[in-house]
Design a protein around this motif. Sequence first.
Motif, PDB file in Angstrom:
ATOM      1  N   GLY A 101      30.951  45.498  25.004  1.00 24.69           N
ATOM      2  CA  GLY A 101      32.321  45.956  25.038  1.00 24.69           C
ATOM      3  C   GLY A 101      33.223  45.221  26.002  1.00 24.69           C
ATOM      4  N   ASN A 102      32.777  44.121  26.567  1.00 24.77           N
ATOM      5  CA  ASN A 102      33.638  43.348  27.465  1.00 24.77           C
ATOM      6  C   ASN A 102      34.193  42.121  26.757  1.00 24.77           C
ATOM      7  N   ALA A 103      35.281  41.556  27.304  1.00 19.55           N
ATOM      8  CA  ALA A 103      35.990  40.458  26.645  1.00 19.55           C
ATOM      9  C   ALA A 103      35.349  39.108  26.922  1.00 19.55           C
ATOM     10  N   LYS A 104      34.865  38.893  28.145  1.00 22.77           N
ATOM     11  CA  LYS A 104      34.255  37.626  28.519  1.00 22.77           C
ATOM     12  C   LYS A 104      32.825  37.865  28.988  1.00 22.77           C
ATOM     13  N   PRO A 105      31.918  36.906  28.717  1.00 17.62           N
ATOM     14  CA  PRO A 105      30.511  37.121  29.111  1.00 17.62           C
ATOM     15  C   PRO A 105      30.327  37.053  30.620  1.00 17.62           C
ATOM     16  N   THR A 106      29.495  37.946  31.132  1.00 20.36           N
ATOM     17  CA  THR A 106      29.078  37.865  32.527  1.00 20.36           C
ATOM     18  C   THR A 106      28.042  36.761  32.662  1.00 20.36           C
ATOM     19  N   GLN A 107      27.667  36.462  33.904  1.00 21.33           N
ATOM     20  CA  GLN A 107      26.654  35.430  34.128  1.00 21.33           C
ATOM     21  C   GLN A 107      25.360  35.783  33.397  1.00 21.33           C
ATOM     22  N   THR A 108      24.927  37.030  33.524  1.00 22.10           N
ATOM     23  CA  THR A 108      23.687  37.483  32.875  1.00 22.10           C
ATOM     24  C   THR A 108      23.794  37.384  31.363  1.00 22.10           C
ATOM     25  N   GLN A 109      24.935  37.786  30.810  1.00 21.78           N
ATOM     26  CA  GLN A 109      25.123  37.719  29.361  1.00 21.78           C
ATOM     27  C   GLN A 109      25.147  36.275  28.860  1.00 21.78           C
TER      28      GLN A 109
END
Length: 293
Positions: A101-109
């Motif tokens: 549900g987030n717009a930009k990937p996190t480091q982990t993603q």
Amino acid sequence: MSTNNTTTPKKQPLWHNFVAGGIAGVSEILVMYPLDVVKTRAQLHVGQGGSMFSALIHMIKHDGFKMYRGIVPPILVEAPKRAIKFASNQFYTEQILKYAGNAKPTQTQAIASGVLAGITEAFIVVPFELVKIRLQAKENAGKYKNTMDCVLKIAKQDGLNGFFKGLESTLWRHLFWNGAYFGLIHTIKAQMPTPKSQSQTTFNNFVAGALAGTLGTVLNTPADVVKSRIQNQAEGPRKYNWCLPSIYTVFKEEGFSALYKGFLPKVLRLGPGGGILLVVNDYVMKFLAKNNY
């Protein structure tokens, strides 16, 4: 949103990633292939070997154009391989973002999507890698007339399953490299000055791709060493079978440094090679978007 880690400002169709990744992959292999041959020969050599530079000079002097032996399999696979690398990374990133549900990937993603892309890529590349390793090995000189002769002899000796020898170690190799590569590109680029021209964008892409490719090479070289040895075993009892036990065998018999045999030519290829991949991929993606393909 573009999820292929380029500076393309809007989301593009998946086939753009296939085309851009394929062109980028062929460009990289044509430039860097001689270093790949030196790397493979170093990995297959048990005991102390000479320097990378002496091996490269010797190969150029004695092999000449024959140093491109084995390039047909990687050329044939490079377009679909790199296409799958970038396209599957975009696909997995989109699915992860949709789930989270987030717009930009996190480091982990970003790392997770890279790992999944690496696993997907490994299934495609392993038969071509096996043929390439057999053709590059010095001890196989004269054993195979050409690429097709090598393919036919492997098929006759080991059957269809023989082409997937080393699949497990190839999975380890690719998930480590892709996880680091795609996991770090956007982080590295975020720390760099915002580009104000195309030349600055190209520079940022090359630096980010080269640094991410270098880290991926550090992480995946032990798996690559044992993959080469597993795939080069043709007949008789097989000393190397699975990745982690084979890593332990090499470490026990030859020491830790043996797990990084061929590292210098490998990192010199995949460090700058990672930069070439990102620069060419970004250029082709922008070209496709600009021309409304």
